[in-house]
Design an enzyme around this catalytic site. Structure first.
Site, PDB file in Angstrom:
ATOM      1  CB  SER A 188      -0.876   0.041   1.248  1.00  0.00           C
ATOM      2  OG  SER A 188      -1.635  -1.132   1.360  1.00  0.00           O
ATOM      3  CE  LYS A 216      -4.687  -1.078   1.820  1.00  0.00           C
ATOM      4  NZ  LYS A 216      -5.340  -2.132   2.605  1.00  0.00           N
ATOM      5  CE  LYS A 258       1.885   2.100   4.708  1.00  0.00           C
ATOM      6  NZ  LYS A 258       1.445   1.097   3.776  1.00  0.00           N
TER       7      LYS A 258
HETATM    8  P1  NAD Z   1       5.534  -6.413   7.357  1.00  0.00           P
HETATM    9  O1  NAD Z   1       6.362  -5.341   7.951  1.00  0.00           O
HETATM   10  O2  NAD Z   1       5.071  -7.561   8.193  1.00  0.00           O
HETATM   11  O3  NAD Z   1       6.320  -7.067   6.106  1.00  0.00           O
HETATM   12  C1  NAD Z   1       7.105  -6.353   5.198  1.00  0.00           C
HETATM   13  C2  NAD Z   1       8.282  -7.229   4.799  1.00  0.00           C
HETATM   14  O4  NAD Z   1       9.058  -6.532   3.798  1.00  0.00           O
HETATM   15  C3  NAD Z   1       9.234  -7.524   5.972  1.00  0.00           C
HETATM   16  O5  NAD Z   1       9.369  -8.940   6.115  1.00  0.00           O
HETATM   17  C4  NAD Z   1      10.523  -6.865   5.558  1.00  0.00           C
HETATM   18  O6  NAD Z   1      11.690  -7.565   5.989  1.00  0.00           O
HETATM   19  C5  NAD Z   1      10.398  -6.863   4.048  1.00  0.00           C
HETATM   20  N1  NAD Z   1      11.259  -5.882   3.394  1.00  0.00           N
HETATM   21  C6  NAD Z   1      11.397  -4.556   3.655  1.00  0.00           C
HETATM   22  N2  NAD Z   1      12.332  -4.015   2.850  1.00  0.00           N
HETATM   23  C7  NAD Z   1      12.785  -5.015   2.062  1.00  0.00           C
HETATM   24  C8  NAD Z   1      13.758  -5.100   1.049  1.00  0.00           C
HETATM   25  N3  NAD Z   1      14.475  -4.026   0.674  1.00  0.00           N
HETATM   26  N4  NAD Z   1      13.984  -6.288   0.454  1.00  0.00           N
HETATM   27  C9  NAD Z   1      13.285  -7.391   0.825  1.00  0.00           C
HETATM   28  N5  NAD Z   1      12.336  -7.380   1.794  1.00  0.00           N
HETATM   29  C10 NAD Z   1      12.101  -6.208   2.402  1.00  0.00           C
HETATM   30  O7  NAD Z   1       4.313  -5.677   6.663  1.00  0.00           O
HETATM   31  P2  NAD Z   1       2.916  -6.314   6.184  1.00  0.00           P
HETATM   32  O8  NAD Z   1       1.930  -6.192   7.294  1.00  0.00           O
HETATM   33  O9  NAD Z   1       3.146  -7.631   5.526  1.00  0.00           O
HETATM   34  O10 NAD Z   1       2.485  -5.213   5.100  1.00  0.00           O
HETATM   35  C11 NAD Z   1       3.058  -5.162   3.796  1.00  0.00           C
HETATM   36  C12 NAD Z   1       2.240  -4.155   2.973  1.00  0.00           C
HETATM   37  O11 NAD Z   1       0.901  -4.614   2.888  1.00  0.00           O
HETATM   38  C13 NAD Z   1       2.196  -2.745   3.576  1.00  0.00           C
HETATM   39  O12 NAD Z   1       2.242  -1.775   2.555  1.00  0.00           O
HETATM   40  C14 NAD Z   1       0.848  -2.734   4.290  1.00  0.00           C
HETATM   41  O13 NAD Z   1       0.328  -1.407   4.401  1.00  0.00           O
HETATM   42  C15 NAD Z   1       0.023  -3.609   3.375  1.00  0.00           C
HETATM   43  N6  NAD Z   1      -1.118  -4.284   4.003  1.00  0.00           N
HETATM   44  C16 NAD Z   1      -0.978  -4.901   5.218  1.00  0.00           C
HETATM   45  C17 NAD Z   1      -2.090  -5.516   5.792  1.00  0.00           C
HETATM   46  C18 NAD Z   1      -2.006  -6.196   7.145  1.00  0.00           C
HETATM   47  O14 NAD Z   1      -3.071  -6.483   7.721  1.00  0.00           O
HETATM   48  N7  NAD Z   1      -0.833  -6.464   7.695  1.00  0.00           N
HETATM   49  C19 NAD Z   1      -3.322  -5.518   5.135  1.00  0.00           C
HETATM   50  C20 NAD Z   1      -3.423  -4.930   3.884  1.00  0.00           C
HETATM   51  C21 NAD Z   1      -2.305  -4.299   3.334  1.00  0.00           C
END
Ligand code: NAD
Length: 295
Positions: A97, A172, A240
């Site tokens: 997102s 979104k 964010k």
């Molecule tokens: P999270 O922090 O659990 O996971 C993000 C992952 O990205 C981490 O494992 C991190 O190590 C990895 N990462 C960061 N930089 C990196 C890089 N340079 N190379 C490789 N890996 C890298 O976050 P999440 O909850 O999984 O959310 C991910 C996205 O999805 C966000 O944009 C969030 O807003 C969106 N989202 C999350 C949810 C939710 O309920 N958690 C729901 C809908 C949307």
């Protein structure tokens, strides 16, 4: 048809999504900064990579699922990133997102290298990712959407092409506005009901069956009843997203008065040290405002 997919970003959302693509018969190579997350994909039958370059080298499709704009820019546009290493003609799908502007910028940079992109953020949370029932809102070319549709169908149940590059992120942002306001007002109702001495569980049962019912109420009632705020969706990430929707609305001349207030309440939750808790912990902010002791 089994596709060769590189999956970058295996966090709360990315890991179960990668596993669901494996379950649907696709070949998935995972990369994350956390080796433990990569191992989880290997344990589910996928391949692990030690770098983005290695993950995407022979991929037909690259999926990214990282926290925010700077991570997407680093992973896709940065040195050693996806565009430097993916083969021309590949399809890069960013499911993080982020702002619509960054999606458009990534799309343009990719097009210069003969790489196609879709922005495909999701709604439905960790449970939606695990159960493969996400809502997926997709921006980009119709032909690219059609190609990616079988992959989206392995991840979600509501999959809609909403317009050109960036449009998925705009939808979104609206989603996040609606969810934050819903959680805030549910939290206010919870504190009100408790202060009034009503049986909260019974009250939420009947509210859930009427016009006040919602997916937010169904999914977050147990967090609120038990005061269990392990994420889920972190307040830091919702902070964010409130920034994204505030900015995007301003750019198109839309006023969001209630959204603006809730954005401040999300910021306050974060300032009070609740950033790493689930967004249902907005309840703690209402408790603070109502003079309760919050542990
Ligand atoms: P999270 O922090 O659990 O996971 C993000 C992952 O990205 C981490 O494992 C991190 O190590 C990895 N990462 C960061 N930089 C990196 C890089 N340079 N190379 C490789 N890996 C890298 O976050 P999440 O909850 O999984 O959310 C991910 C996205 O999805 C966000 O944009 C969030 O807003 C969106 N989202 C999350 C949810 C939710 O309920 N958690 C729901 C809908 C949307």
């Amino acid at each position: 048809m089994s596709r060769k997919i590189a999956f970058v970003g295996l966090g709360i959302m990315g890991r179960p999504m990668a596993v669901n693509l494996l379950k649907a018969g696709h070949r998935v190579t995972g990369f994350d900064l956390s080796p433990a997350s990569v191992e989880a994909v290997v344990a589910a039958g996928g391949q692990g990579a030690g770098s983005i370059a290695e993950a995407v080298a022979d991929a037909e499709v690259v999926i990214t699922m990282v926290p925010a704009d700077p991570h997407v820019e680093a992973v896709i546009l940065g040195e050693g990133g996806v565009l430097e290493n993916v083969r021309p003609g590949a399809l890069v799908i960013d499911m993080s997102s982020i702002t619509p502007q960054t999606s458009i910028k990534v799309g343009r940079a990719a097009a210069e290298k003969g790489v196609r992109t879709l922005d495909a953020p999701v709604s439905g949370g960790e449970a939606g990712a695990v159960e493969a029932v996400l809502s997926i809102m997709v921006g980009g070319e119709a032909a690219d959407f059609a190609e990616a549709k079988p992959l989206f169908d392995a991840l979600g149940t509501t999959v809609v092409h909403v317009g050109p590059s960036g449009a998925g992120q705009t939808v979104k942002a609206a989603n996040q506005l609606i969810v934050a306001v819903n959680i805030q007002v549910l939290a206010e109702a919870v504190v009100f009901l408790e202060n009034a001495g009503v049986d909260l569980s019974a009250a939420l049962d009947v509210l859930g069956g009427g016009l006040a019912g919602s997916t937010v109420l169904n999914r977050k009632r147990e967090n609120m009843l038990k005061r269990e705020f392990a994420p889920g969706f972190r307040i830091d990430l919702h902070h964010k997203d409130m920034g994204i929707v505030t900015d995007a609305a301003r750019a198109v001349g839309a006023a969001l008065p209630v959204g603006a207030v809730v954005a401040q309440l999300v910021a306050s939750a974060r300032a009070n040290g609740d950033g790493s808790l689930d967004h249902s912990a907005l309840l703690r902010g209402v408790e603070r405002l109502s003079g309760r002791e919050v542990a």
